[in-house]
Design a protein around this motif. Structure first.
Motif, PDB file in Angstrom:
ATOM      1  N   GLY A 120       0.802  -1.221   0.000  1.00 34.26           N
ATOM      2  CA  GLY A 120       0.000   0.000   0.000  1.00 34.26           C
ATOM      3  C   GLY A 120       0.830   1.264   0.000  1.00 34.26           C
ATOM      4  O   GLY A 120       0.493   2.254  -0.661  1.00 34.26           O
ATOM      5  N   SER A 121       1.949   1.278   0.734  1.00 37.63           N
ATOM      6  CA  SER A 121       2.773   2.483   0.809  1.00 37.63           C
ATOM      7  C   SER A 121       3.373   2.829  -0.545  1.00 37.63           C
ATOM      8  O   SER A 121       3.489   4.006  -0.904  1.00 37.63           O
ATOM      9  N   LEU A 122       3.737   1.806  -1.336  1.00 43.05           N
ATOM     10  CA  LEU A 122       4.302   2.050  -2.665  1.00 43.05           C
ATOM     11  C   LEU A 122       3.296   2.746  -3.562  1.00 43.05           C
ATOM     12  O   LEU A 122       3.610   3.745  -4.226  1.00 43.05           O
ATOM     13  N   PHE A 123       2.060   2.251  -3.571  1.00 42.55           N
ATOM     14  CA  PHE A 123       1.062   2.833  -4.458  1.00 42.55           C
ATOM     15  C   PHE A 123       0.568   4.178  -3.944  1.00 42.55           C
ATOM     16  O   PHE A 123       0.196   5.052  -4.729  1.00 42.55           O
ATOM     17  N   SER A 124       0.587   4.379  -2.635  1.00 37.67           N
ATOM     18  CA  SER A 124       0.272   5.705  -2.098  1.00 37.67           C
ATOM     19  C   SER A 124       1.333   6.715  -2.516  1.00 37.67           C
ATOM     20  O   SER A 124       1.023   7.859  -2.859  1.00 37.67           O
ATOM     21  N   ALA A 125       2.598   6.280  -2.502  1.00 36.61           N
ATOM     22  CA  ALA A 125       3.687   7.165  -2.929  1.00 36.61           C
ATOM     23  C   ALA A 125       3.563   7.511  -4.407  1.00 36.61           C
ATOM     24  O   ALA A 125       3.783   8.666  -4.811  1.00 36.61           O
ATOM     25  N   MET A 126       3.200   6.522  -5.241  1.00 37.63           N
ATOM     26  CA  MET A 126       3.026   6.799  -6.670  1.00 37.63           C
ATOM     27  C   MET A 126       1.866   7.760  -6.916  1.00 37.63           C
ATOM     28  O   MET A 126       1.944   8.650  -7.769  1.00 37.63           O
ATOM     29  N   LYS A 127       0.794   7.598  -6.155  1.00 36.90           N
ATOM     30  CA  LYS A 127      -0.348   8.498  -6.301  1.00 36.90           C
ATOM     31  C   LYS A 127       0.016   9.919  -5.884  1.00 36.90           C
ATOM     32  O   LYS A 127      -0.341  10.897  -6.562  1.00 36.90           O
ATOM     33  N   MET A 128       0.766  10.049  -4.779  1.00 33.08           N
ATOM     34  CA  MET A 128       1.193  11.371  -4.337  1.00 33.08           C
ATOM     35  C   MET A 128       2.145  12.005  -5.353  1.00 33.08           C
ATOM     36  O   MET A 128       2.073  13.209  -5.624  1.00 33.08           O
ATOM     37  N   GLU A 129       3.031  11.186  -5.921  1.00 35.30           N
ATOM     38  CA  GLU A 129       3.974  11.701  -6.917  1.00 35.30           C
ATOM     39  C   GLU A 129       3.235  12.240  -8.136  1.00 35.30           C
ATOM     40  O   GLU A 129       3.561  13.313  -8.652  1.00 35.30           O
ATOM     41  N   LYS A 130       2.215  11.513  -8.578  1.00 33.57           N
ATOM     42  CA  LYS A 130       1.432  11.986  -9.714  1.00 33.57           C
ATOM     43  C   LYS A 130       0.729  13.299  -9.380  1.00 33.57           C
ATOM     44  O   LYS A 130       0.682  14.227 -10.202  1.00 33.57           O
ATOM     45  N   THR A 131       0.199  13.404  -8.166  1.00 40.69           N
ATOM     46  CA  THR A 131      -0.496  14.627  -7.763  1.00 40.69           C
ATOM     47  C   THR A 131       0.455  15.821  -7.734  1.00 40.69           C
ATOM     48  O   THR A 131       0.135  16.904  -8.243  1.00 40.69           O
ATOM     49  N   MET A 132       1.645  15.629  -7.163  1.00 42.63           N
ATOM     50  CA  MET A 132       2.591  16.733  -7.059  1.00 42.63           C
ATOM     51  C   MET A 132       3.115  17.165  -8.424  1.00 42.63           C
ATOM     52  O   MET A 132       3.232  18.366  -8.710  1.00 42.63           O
ATOM     53  N   ILE A 133       3.420  16.204  -9.295  1.00 43.44           N
ATOM     54  CA  ILE A 133       3.880  16.568 -10.633  1.00 43.44           C
ATOM     55  C   ILE A 133       2.766  17.260 -11.408  1.00 43.44           C
ATOM     56  O   ILE A 133       3.006  18.219 -12.155  1.00 43.44           O
ATOM     57  N   GLY A 134       1.531  16.806 -11.216  1.00 49.69           N
ATOM     58  CA  GLY A 134       0.402  17.474 -11.857  1.00 49.69           C
ATOM     59  C   GLY A 134       0.270  18.923 -11.420  1.00 49.69           C
ATOM     60  O   GLY A 134       0.028  19.814 -12.242  1.00 49.69           O
ATOM     61  N   LEU A 135       0.464  19.180 -10.124  1.00 51.75           N
ATOM     62  CA  LEU A 135       0.378  20.558  -9.620  1.00 51.75           C
ATOM     63  C   LEU A 135       1.517  21.415 -10.180  1.00 51.75           C
ATOM     64  O   LEU A 135       1.315  22.593 -10.522  1.00 51.75           O
ATOM     65  N   LEU A 136       2.716  20.840 -10.272  1.00 54.42           N
ATOM     66  CA  LEU A 136       3.844  21.597 -10.815  1.00 54.42           C
ATOM     67  C   LEU A 136       3.612  21.938 -12.289  1.00 54.42           C
ATOM     68  O   LEU A 136       3.883  23.065 -12.729  1.00 54.42           O
ATOM     69  N   LEU A 137       3.107  20.966 -13.043  1.00 50.94           N
ATOM     70  CA  LEU A 137       2.825  21.237 -14.450  1.00 50.94           C
ATOM     71  C   LEU A 137       1.673  22.224 -14.613  1.00 50.94           C
ATOM     72  O   LEU A 137       1.629  22.974 -15.589  1.00 50.94           O
ATOM     73  N   LEU A 138       0.754  22.221 -13.650  1.00 45.85           N
ATOM     74  CA  LEU A 138      -0.344  23.185 -13.708  1.00 45.85           C
ATOM     75  C   LEU A 138       0.171  24.615 -13.608  1.00 45.85           C
ATOM     76  O   LEU A 138      -0.436  25.543 -14.136  1.00 45.85           O
ATOM     77  N   MET A 139       1.314  24.787 -12.930  1.00 43.64           N
ATOM     78  CA  MET A 139       1.913  26.115 -12.850  1.00 43.64           C
ATOM     79  C   MET A 139       2.325  26.618 -14.236  1.00 43.64           C
ATOM     80  O   MET A 139       2.245  27.819 -14.517  1.00 43.64           O
ATOM     81  N   ILE A 140       2.760  25.693 -15.111  1.00 45.38           N
ATOM     82  CA  ILE A 140       3.108  26.091 -16.483  1.00 45.38           C
ATOM     83  C   ILE A 140       1.867  26.597 -17.198  1.00 45.38           C
ATOM     84  O   ILE A 140       1.895  27.634 -17.882  1.00 45.38           O
ATOM     85  N   VAL A 141       0.757  25.884 -17.030  1.00 43.80           N
ATOM     86  CA  VAL A 141      -0.498  26.311 -17.637  1.00 43.80           C
ATOM     87  C   VAL A 141      -0.932  27.652 -17.062  1.00 43.80           C
ATOM     88  O   VAL A 141      -1.403  28.532 -17.785  1.00 43.80           O
ATOM     89  N   ALA A 142      -0.748  27.822 -15.745  1.00 39.22           N
ATOM     90  CA  ALA A 142      -1.145  29.078 -15.106  1.00 39.22           C
ATOM     91  C   ALA A 142      -0.325  30.249 -15.629  1.00 39.22           C
ATOM     92  O   ALA A 142      -0.862  31.342 -15.898  1.00 39.22           O
ATOM     93  N   VAL A 143       0.992  30.057 -15.794  1.00 37.14           N
ATOM     94  CA  VAL A 143       1.836  31.131 -16.333  1.00 37.14           C
ATOM     95  C   VAL A 143       1.385  31.519 -17.733  1.00 37.14           C
ATOM     96  O   VAL A 143       1.271  32.703 -18.081  1.00 37.14           O
ATOM     97  N   ALA A 144       1.113  30.493 -18.560  1.00 39.54           N
ATOM     98  CA  ALA A 144       0.660  30.776 -19.924  1.00 39.54           C
ATOM     99  C   ALA A 144      -0.701  31.464 -19.917  1.00 39.54           C
ATOM    100  O   ALA A 144      -0.945  32.403 -20.698  1.00 39.54           O
ATOM    101  N   ALA A 145      -1.591  31.016 -19.025  1.00 45.62           N
ATOM    102  CA  ALA A 145      -2.923  31.622 -18.971  1.00 45.62           C
ATOM    103  C   ALA A 145      -2.851  33.075 -18.511  1.00 45.62           C
ATOM    104  O   ALA A 145      -3.539  33.945 -19.062  1.00 45.62           O
ATOM    105  N   PHE A 146      -1.991  33.338 -17.539  1.00 41.82           N
ATOM    106  CA  PHE A 146      -1.940  34.706 -17.015  1.00 41.82           C
ATOM    107  C   PHE A 146      -1.124  35.640 -17.893  1.00 41.82           C
ATOM    108  O   PHE A 146      -1.082  36.844 -17.653  1.00 41.82           O
TER     109      PHE A 146
END
Length: 414
Positions: free
Chosen positions: A259-285
């Motif tokens: 369970g800890s492995l898959f929780s870590a993978m899920k958290m990693e996906k969430t954090m990378i998604g948020l970081l990439l969202l910053m690129i979209v935010a910069v372009a949008a603004f």
């Protein structure tokens, strides 16, 4: 065809006309930046989904989805399996015994998780038979103490089929220490490779041999291993089955071991998604800067519109339409290109490897030999929605500034 004034003028402002070509160029760069940001998010999250799928299929194809464990060794496992199979969520139930110990060979040692299996039934709950690279799974015979080890273990000890090694397991005794080591000589009859760390931490022996090492009867097993349709329902399904069998049984499932492995993978996906969202935010603004330049450039036009009866709300709507058009077009272009790229990224990486002659993902280094990708509709909808919303929010301040322009003041300095 009739179009509202705000939409008509707002869409016209997005097209280049003589003296506002620079402003239109800035609009185009904002649109391209937004498209690239959306494209990057879709491709990266699809690749992460692919890696998660590969890890799930390989690791959870090897470890039990769930087990019904007896408080004491189970004399007859078939009634327990029959009771488990009455649950529609269970697809298979087979006997299973698990031990922990140490493997030793020529002075080298490593910890190991030993699984006692029935080779004839293991294919119902495991993918190990599909990943045998040396020997055969059915070479595990009762009384012969054969073992199937992982490729990492075989490489570490430099073992091949036919070699021998020693298994050391703890045994409760009446000695002062309470526990003494028990040693058993094993013959390597097979090597598996699933491309995960299980290749170095797991080994398989026959059920009867596992029972003999535990001083049980040959037909006794520790538990019944289950395969379930929905992995995330495994804790509830196994818990319900164990409760129905009584206090002599308890349940266990993959969330306790992996369970800890898959929780870590899920958290990693969430954090990378948020970081990439910053690129979209910069372009949008960047749309904010574009619209502020348009508002300054169109001051006289705004004043004329106000003098012929346009309301502040209509003026505000004009620039919100312009910014939203930029955002919608950029997001849609990025979404379409991102979907195409995510569906073809594996083929593209394979082509690059063939052209360059270099392996980007070598099976000797990585758990996978290609770049997996799994496009999920929910990710695309979420990313595109975020692009739309950020683009719309970026239009509010410049449009509000345009609505506050006083006609007389603007015409004086135009």
């Amino acid at each position: 065809m009739f179009r509202p004034l705000s939409i008509f003028i707002g869409t016209r402002y997005t097209r280049a006309k003589r003296r506002n070509r620079f402003v239109s160029f800035i609009s185009m760069t904002s649109m391209i930046g937004l498209a690239l940001g959306v494209l990057a998010m879709i491709v990266v999250l699809s690749v992460m989904n692919g890696f998660q799928r590969e890890m799930s299929s390989r690791i959870l194809g090897m470890v039990p989805h769930a087990t019904i464990v007896g408080v004491n060794p189970i004399d007859d496992w078939q009634p327990v399996a029959a009771a488990a199979l009455k649950n529609p969520a269970v697809t298979a139930a087979v006997p299973f015994t698990e031990m922990e110990g140490m493997l030793s060979h020529k002075g080298s040692m490593q910890p190991i998780q030993i699984s006692g299996i029935d080779p004839a039934q293991e294919g119902k709950v495991s993918i190990v038979a599909q990943h045998i690279v040396q020997g055969r799974l059915d070479a595990l015979k009762p009384g012969e103490f054969g073992v199937v080890i992982g490729e990492i273990t075989a490489r570490r000890f430099r073992l091949n089929v036919g070699d021998k090694l020693t298994l050391i397991v703890p045994e409760v005794s009446t000695a002062p220490g309470g526990i003494t080591p028990r040693m058993q000589r094993l013959n390597v009859v097979g090597v598996f490779k699933v491309g995960a760390e299980l290749d170095g931490s797991m080994a398989l022996i026959h059920l009867a041999d596992a029972a003999q090492m535990q001083h049980w009867q040959p037909n006794q097993v520790q538990s019944v291993r289950l395969a379930v349709k929905d992995l995330y329902a495994a804790p509830k399904v196994s818990g319900d089955i164990a409760a129905g069998l009584g206090a002599s049984y308890k349940s266990d499932d993959w969330t306790h071991t992996q369970g800890s492995l898959f929780s870590a993978m899920k958290m990693e996906k969430t954090m990378i998604g948020l970081l990439l969202l910053m690129i979209v935010a910069v372009a949008a603004f960047n749309i904010i800067a574009t619209l502020i330049m348009v508002v300054n450039d169109k001051g006289a036009d705004i004043a004329i519109l106000r003098t012929i009866g346009a309301t502040p709300r209509q003026i505000m709507a004009i620039f919100m339409v312009q910014g939203t058009v930029i955002g919608v077009v950029g997001t849609l272009i990025g979404g379409v290109l991102g979907v195409i790229a995510a569906l073809n990224v594996s083929a593209l990486v394979g082509w690059l490897e063939r052209v360059s002659g270099q392996h980007i993902f070598s099976s000797d280094v990585y758990f996978v030999s290609n770049l997996p990708s799994e496009l999920q509709r929910g990710d695309v909808v979420l990313i595109c929605s975020a692009g739309f919303i950020l683009s719309f929010l970026a239009t509010v301040y410049p449009a509000w500034r345009a609505a506050k322009i006083e006609p007389a003041q603007a015409l004086r300095y135009s």
